[in-house]
Design a protein around this motif. Sequence first.
Motif, PDB file in Angstrom:
ATOM      1  N   THR A 154       0.819  -1.207   0.000  1.00  0.00           N
ATOM      2  CA  THR A 154       0.000   0.000   0.000  1.00  0.00           C
ATOM      3  C   THR A 154       0.855   1.261   0.000  1.00  0.00           C
ATOM      4  OG1 THR A 154      -1.891   1.099   1.004  1.00  0.00           O
ATOM      5  CG2 THR A 154      -0.250   0.226   2.504  1.00  0.00           C
ATOM      6  N   SER A 155       0.389   2.256  -0.721  1.00  0.00           N
ATOM      7  CA  SER A 155       1.101   3.533  -0.718  1.00  0.00           C
ATOM      8  C   SER A 155       0.206   4.657  -0.211  1.00  0.00           C
ATOM      9  CB  SER A 155       1.615   3.867  -2.125  1.00  0.00           C
ATOM     10  OG  SER A 155       0.538   3.923  -3.023  1.00  0.00           O
ATOM     11  N   GLU A 156      -1.034   4.316   0.146  1.00  0.00           N
ATOM     12  CA  GLU A 156      -1.982   5.281   0.672  1.00  0.00           C
ATOM     13  C   GLU A 156      -2.690   4.672   1.873  1.00  0.00           C
ATOM     14  OE1 GLU A 156      -4.965   8.210  -1.641  1.00  0.00           O
ATOM     15  OE2 GLU A 156      -4.310   6.456  -2.751  1.00  0.00           O
ATOM     16  N   VAL A 157      -2.952   5.503   2.887  1.00  0.00           N
ATOM     17  CA  VAL A 157      -3.565   5.011   4.115  1.00  0.00           C
ATOM     18  C   VAL A 157      -4.670   5.975   4.545  1.00  0.00           C
ATOM     19  CG1 VAL A 157      -3.141   4.436   6.539  1.00  0.00           C
ATOM     20  CG2 VAL A 157      -1.382   3.977   4.838  1.00  0.00           C
ATOM     21  N   TRP A 158      -5.843   5.418   4.864  1.00  0.00           N
ATOM     22  CA  TRP A 158      -6.939   6.217   5.398  1.00  0.00           C
ATOM     23  C   TRP A 158      -6.873   6.131   6.912  1.00  0.00           C
ATOM     24  CZ3 TRP A 158     -11.068   5.046   8.544  1.00  0.00           C
ATOM     25  CH2 TRP A 158     -12.069   6.009   8.640  1.00  0.00           C
ATOM     26  N   ILE A 159      -7.023   7.279   7.575  1.00  0.00           N
ATOM     27  CA  ILE A 159      -6.997   7.340   9.035  1.00  0.00           C
ATOM     28  C   ILE A 159      -8.278   8.031   9.501  1.00  0.00           C
ATOM     29  CG2 ILE A 159      -5.784   8.204  11.076  1.00  0.00           C
ATOM     30  CD1 ILE A 159      -3.232   8.286   9.280  1.00  0.00           C
ATOM     31  N   GLY A 160      -8.993   7.395  10.400  1.00  0.00           N
ATOM     32  CA  GLY A 160     -10.221   7.985  10.929  1.00  0.00           C
ATOM     33  C   GLY A 160     -10.280   7.881  12.435  1.00  0.00           C
ATOM     34  N   VAL A 161     -10.958   8.862  13.044  1.00  0.00           N
ATOM     35  CA  VAL A 161     -11.181   8.848  14.484  1.00  0.00           C
ATOM     36  C   VAL A 161     -12.670   8.623  14.708  1.00  0.00           C
ATOM     37  CG1 VAL A 161     -11.030  10.148  16.634  1.00  0.00           C
ATOM     38  CG2 VAL A 161      -9.247  10.410  14.897  1.00  0.00           C
ATOM     39  N   PHE A 168     -17.595   8.489  12.452  1.00  0.00           N
ATOM     40  CA  PHE A 168     -16.255   9.056  12.325  1.00  0.00           C
ATOM     41  C   PHE A 168     -16.301  10.574  12.464  1.00  0.00           C
ATOM     42  CE2 PHE A 168     -15.638   4.888  10.513  1.00  0.00           C
ATOM     43  CZ  PHE A 168     -14.458   4.514  11.145  1.00  0.00           C
ATOM     44  N   LEU A 169     -15.508  11.092  13.387  1.00  0.00           N
ATOM     45  CA  LEU A 169     -15.459  12.526  13.667  1.00  0.00           C
ATOM     46  C   LEU A 169     -14.411  13.220  12.814  1.00  0.00           C
ATOM     47  CD1 LEU A 169     -15.505  12.211  17.564  1.00  0.00           C
ATOM     48  CD2 LEU A 169     -17.462  12.531  16.022  1.00  0.00           C
ATOM     49  N   GLU A 170     -13.350  12.507  12.512  1.00  0.00           N
ATOM     50  CA  GLU A 170     -12.255  13.038  11.701  1.00  0.00           C
ATOM     51  C   GLU A 170     -11.817  11.946  10.738  1.00  0.00           C
ATOM     52  OE1 GLU A 170      -8.885  14.261  14.070  1.00  0.00           O
ATOM     53  OE2 GLU A 170     -10.202  14.844  15.709  1.00  0.00           O
ATOM     54  N   GLU A 171     -11.354  12.347   9.575  1.00  0.00           N
ATOM     55  CA  GLU A 171     -10.756  11.390   8.658  1.00  0.00           C
ATOM     56  C   GLU A 171      -9.827  12.120   7.706  1.00  0.00           C
ATOM     57  OE1 GLU A 171     -13.652   9.866   5.505  1.00  0.00           O
ATOM     58  OE2 GLU A 171     -14.956  10.241   7.224  1.00  0.00           O
ATOM     59  N   ARG A 172      -8.782  11.403   7.297  1.00  0.00           N
ATOM     60  CA  ARG A 172      -7.811  11.953   6.359  1.00  0.00           C
ATOM     61  C   ARG A 172      -7.099  10.801   5.666  1.00  0.00           C
ATOM     62  NH1 ARG A 172      -2.496  12.240   9.102  1.00  0.00           N
ATOM     63  NH2 ARG A 172      -2.843  11.613  11.242  1.00  0.00           N
ATOM     64  N   THR A 173      -6.460  11.137   4.558  1.00  0.00           N
ATOM     65  CA  THR A 173      -5.686  10.152   3.819  1.00  0.00           C
ATOM     66  C   THR A 173      -4.237  10.595   3.801  1.00  0.00           C
ATOM     67  OG1 THR A 173      -7.593   9.640   2.444  1.00  0.00           O
ATOM     68  CG2 THR A 173      -5.464   8.957   1.610  1.00  0.00           C
ATOM     69  N   VAL A 174      -3.340   9.641   4.034  1.00  0.00           N
ATOM     70  CA  VAL A 174      -1.905   9.903   4.058  1.00  0.00           C
ATOM     71  C   VAL A 174      -1.259   9.110   2.926  1.00  0.00           C
ATOM     72  CG1 VAL A 174       0.222   9.610   5.392  1.00  0.00           C
ATOM     73  CG2 VAL A 174      -1.890  10.275   6.547  1.00  0.00           C
TER      74      VAL A 174
END
Length: 115
Positions: A20-27, A34-40
């Motif tokens: 993987t070269s992309e990761v989704w992160i959620g709180v 989900f209150l927050e989310e972003r992709t790295v």
Amino acid sequence: MARVIIPLYGMEVAPRFDLTSEVWIGVQGPDGHFLEERTVVMPQASAENLCQLILSEGADVVVCGGVEQEHYDYLVWKKNTVDDDVIAVLDAAKKALEEGGLRSGAVLLKRSVEE
């Protein structure tokens, strides 16, 4: 609150943890949403770099496709819940997490059968 990490391949859960070269992160809040989310974007695909990101982000849950046993064992040893062998698009995985129904081995893709 729980921090969730999902390695991606396009908009799907990555079939292989180490590529993987992309990761989704959620709180996830107490109600499951989900209150927050972003992709790295990862600088390079690497299971070791991904494990380091998971730890540095303080993840509680990792949702992934195939993962080698040593990385699975390492993450569990570090107190992460690892739901592996998941086949899903990101939105379906998020919905299952919000509803509390995502488990290892889940297949959430709907395929049309042409006759």
